[in-house]
Design a protein around this motif. Structure first.
Motif, mmCIF file in Angstrom:
data_model
loop_
_atom_site.group_PDB
_atom_site.id
_atom_site.type_symbol
_atom_site.label_atom_id
_atom_site.label_comp_id
_atom_site.label_asym_id
_atom_site.label_seq_id
_atom_site.Cartn_x
_atom_site.Cartn_y
_atom_site.Cartn_z
ATOM 1 N N LEU A 80 6.877 12.517 -1.374
ATOM 2 C CA LEU A 80 8.063 12.072 -0.632
ATOM 3 C C LEU A 80 8.000 10.606 -0.213
ATOM 4 O O LEU A 80 8.906 10.119 0.442
ATOM 5 C CB LEU A 80 8.259 12.950 0.612
ATOM 6 C CG LEU A 80 8.434 14.450 0.353
ATOM 7 C CD1 LEU A 80 8.560 15.204 1.667
ATOM 8 C CD2 LEU A 80 9.652 14.707 -0.526
ATOM 9 N N GLY A 81 6.935 9.898 -0.585
ATOM 10 C CA GLY A 81 6.766 8.501 -0.195
ATOM 11 C C GLY A 81 5.792 8.360 0.966
ATOM 12 O O GLY A 81 5.724 9.237 1.837
ATOM 13 N N ALA A 82 5.023 7.271 0.979
ATOM 14 C CA ALA A 82 4.015 7.074 2.024
ATOM 15 C C ALA A 82 3.674 5.601 2.157
ATOM 16 O O ALA A 82 3.863 4.816 1.220
ATOM 17 C CB ALA A 82 2.741 7.865 1.697
ATOM 18 N N GLU A 83 3.182 5.238 3.340
ATOM 19 C CA GLU A 83 2.611 3.911 3.570
ATOM 20 C C GLU A 83 1.108 4.036 3.384
ATOM 21 O O GLU A 83 0.404 4.572 4.242
ATOM 22 C CB GLU A 83 2.962 3.412 4.967
ATOM 23 C CG GLU A 83 4.356 2.823 5.071
ATOM 24 C CD GLU A 83 4.524 1.611 4.158
ATOM 25 O OE1 GLU A 83 3.622 0.753 4.137
ATOM 26 O OE2 GLU A 83 5.551 1.530 3.467
ATOM 27 N N PHE A 84 0.623 3.556 2.262
ATOM 28 C CA PHE A 84 -0.743 3.785 1.794
ATOM 29 C C PHE A 84 -1.677 2.686 2.297
ATOM 30 O O PHE A 84 -1.319 1.511 2.287
ATOM 31 C CB PHE A 84 -0.706 3.815 0.264
ATOM 32 C CG PHE A 84 -2.033 3.999 -0.406
ATOM 33 C CD1 PHE A 84 -2.910 4.972 -0.011
ATOM 34 C CD2 PHE A 84 -2.384 3.190 -1.481
ATOM 35 C CE1 PHE A 84 -4.122 5.154 -0.654
ATOM 36 C CE2 PHE A 84 -3.580 3.352 -2.143
ATOM 37 C CZ PHE A 84 -4.459 4.342 -1.722
ATOM 38 N N ARG A 85 -2.857 3.083 2.759
ATOM 39 C CA ARG A 85 -3.909 2.141 3.105
ATOM 40 C C ARG A 85 -5.162 2.537 2.327
ATOM 41 O O ARG A 85 -5.589 3.698 2.387
ATOM 42 C CB ARG A 85 -4.211 2.140 4.599
ATOM 43 C CG ARG A 85 -3.019 1.747 5.472
ATOM 44 C CD ARG A 85 -2.592 0.314 5.245
ATOM 45 N NE ARG A 85 -1.468 -0.065 6.100
ATOM 46 C CZ ARG A 85 -0.187 0.040 5.743
ATOM 47 N NH1 ARG A 85 0.137 0.531 4.553
ATOM 48 N NH2 ARG A 85 0.762 -0.340 6.569
ATOM 49 N N SER A 86 -5.719 1.607 1.607
ATOM 50 C CA SER A 86 -6.904 1.861 0.796
ATOM 51 C C SER A 86 -8.035 0.977 1.293
ATOM 52 O O SER A 86 -7.897 -0.248 1.341
ATOM 53 C CB SER A 86 -6.601 1.552 -0.675
ATOM 54 O OG SER A 86 -7.740 1.763 -1.473
ATOM 55 N N LEU A 87 -9.137 1.593 1.708
ATOM 56 C CA LEU A 87 -10.307 0.847 2.159
ATOM 57 C C LEU A 87 -11.328 0.853 1.027
ATOM 58 O O LEU A 87 -11.814 1.909 0.633
ATOM 59 C CB LEU A 87 -10.930 1.490 3.398
ATOM 60 C CG LEU A 87 -10.269 1.223 4.755
ATOM 61 C CD1 LEU A 87 -8.895 1.867 4.824
ATOM 62 C CD2 LEU A 87 -11.157 1.725 5.872
ATOM 63 N N TRP A 88 -11.627 -0.310 0.490
ATOM 64 C CA TRP A 88 -12.671 -0.448 -0.527
ATOM 65 C C TRP A 88 -13.944 -0.876 0.181
ATOM 66 O O TRP A 88 -13.960 -1.851 0.939
ATOM 67 C CB TRP A 88 -12.265 -1.486 -1.568
ATOM 68 C CG TRP A 88 -11.109 -1.064 -2.426
ATOM 69 C CD1 TRP A 88 -10.533 0.165 -2.489
ATOM 70 C CD2 TRP A 88 -10.384 -1.896 -3.335
ATOM 71 N NE1 TRP A 88 -9.494 0.165 -3.390
ATOM 72 C CE2 TRP A 88 -9.389 -1.085 -3.914
ATOM 73 C CE3 TRP A 88 -10.485 -3.230 -3.716
ATOM 74 C CZ2 TRP A 88 -8.493 -1.579 -4.872
ATOM 75 C CZ3 TRP A 88 -9.598 -3.725 -4.656
ATOM 76 C CH2 TRP A 88 -8.614 -2.907 -5.235
ATOM 77 N N ILE A 89 -15.020 -0.148 -0.078
ATOM 78 C CA ILE A 89 -16.277 -0.370 0.623
ATOM 79 C C ILE A 89 -17.381 -0.593 -0.397
ATOM 80 O O ILE A 89 -17.591 0.227 -1.297
ATOM 81 C CB ILE A 89 -16.614 0.837 1.524
ATOM 82 C CG1 ILE A 89 -15.486 1.051 2.533
ATOM 83 C CG2 ILE A 89 -17.945 0.630 2.233
ATOM 84 C CD1 ILE A 89 -15.616 2.318 3.339
#
Length: 268
Positions: A80-89
């Motif tokens: 349905l759609g999202a505000e995505f946050r991706s943490l690269w570690i």
């Protein structure tokens, strides 16, 4: 409806030790399956994500995230759609994090740290020193990830085909009371075939999965301010008491007690 592809970033650079990427995912869009030479936390500050990794296919809400170790092949999308946050570690910073993909609870502190780290990434001048403000935020994020609470009962999600069609329809309208026989006719399958395929893909009966979905949605609705009675009606329960009984059976407390506990932990 088919899903569309979200283009993977072309400016990706290895994290040192952490990079936060902020991106909106439109409805029914997903990244192609890929892997990284670093670890990743998959999280949405708003909306719901579907995540495929390590032969698991899951749905996560904004109070959950998925940890992906170095090299884990994965696919992230949103129904349905999202505000995505991706943490690269960086691999060197994630050695004491789990060796396999897992779902964990996002504490209110971790959520705010992720939001702050994303704002710093967008800023014109970010302190490079680990002793600077950005370095201290990074250190706190890593500490929070090490303390994160695993969630073994995440909501399973199908990879595609008629089972996905069924699950998407029920997700969109959890009050839909049609049983397996009616859905089998809708999908052009026998009820026995649909039942067998459903359990093989998701590890639950259709009835058990729908109950878990309704409780997943219940937490989302009550977190948004809906009271218990209205939530029960929205989810298709015949009475408030039936909803409370189902909630207590699966989650071990009444809806009101569960939400009080969330607020006591600093949740919304």
């Amino acid at each position: 409806m088919t899903w569309q592809t979200v283009e993977t970033p072309t400016d990706a650079r290895p994290p040192d030790p952490l990079t936060v990427r902020a991106q909106g995912i439109p409805a029914r869009h997903a990244f192609v399956e890929h892997a990284h030479a670093w670890g990743q936390v998959v999280y949405a500050v708003a909306g719901v994500l579907t995540v495929s990794a390590d032969r698991q296919n899951l749905v996560i809400s904004p109070e959950q995230a998925v940890w992906l170790p170095v090299g884990a092949r994965h696919r992230v999308g949103s129904l349905l759609g999202a505000e995505f946050r991706s943490l690269w570690i960086a691999a060197s910073a994630s050695r004491d994090l789990p060796a396999a993909a897992c779902v964990f609870r996002v504490s209110p502190l971790l959520r705010e740290l992720i939001v702050e780290a994303a704002a710093l990434e967008r800023g014109a001048a970010v302190e490079a020193s680990p002793d600077g403000y950005a370095g201290r935020v990074t250190a706190l994020i890593l500490d929070q990830l090490r303390r994160a609470e695993p969630l073994p009962g995440a909501l399973a999600w199908p990879r595609g085909g008629p089972i996905a069609t069924l699950c998407e329809a029920v997700y969109a309208d959890p009050a839909d009371a049609r049983g397996l026989d009616a859905w089998a006719r809708e999908l052009g399958l026998s009820a026995r075939t649909l039942s067998r395929r459903f359990e093989a893909e998701l590890g639950l009966s259709f009835r058990g999965w729908r109950q878990r979905l309704r409780l997943f949605k219940a937490i989302e609705l009550m977190g948004g301010g809906l009271d218990v009675t209205r939530t029960a009606l929205e989810l298709g329960y015949g009475s408030t008491s039936a909803f409370v009984y189902a909630f207590r059976t699966v989650l071990g407390s009444t809806p009101r007690a569960y939400m009080r506990g969330r607020r006591g932990r600093g949740g919304p």
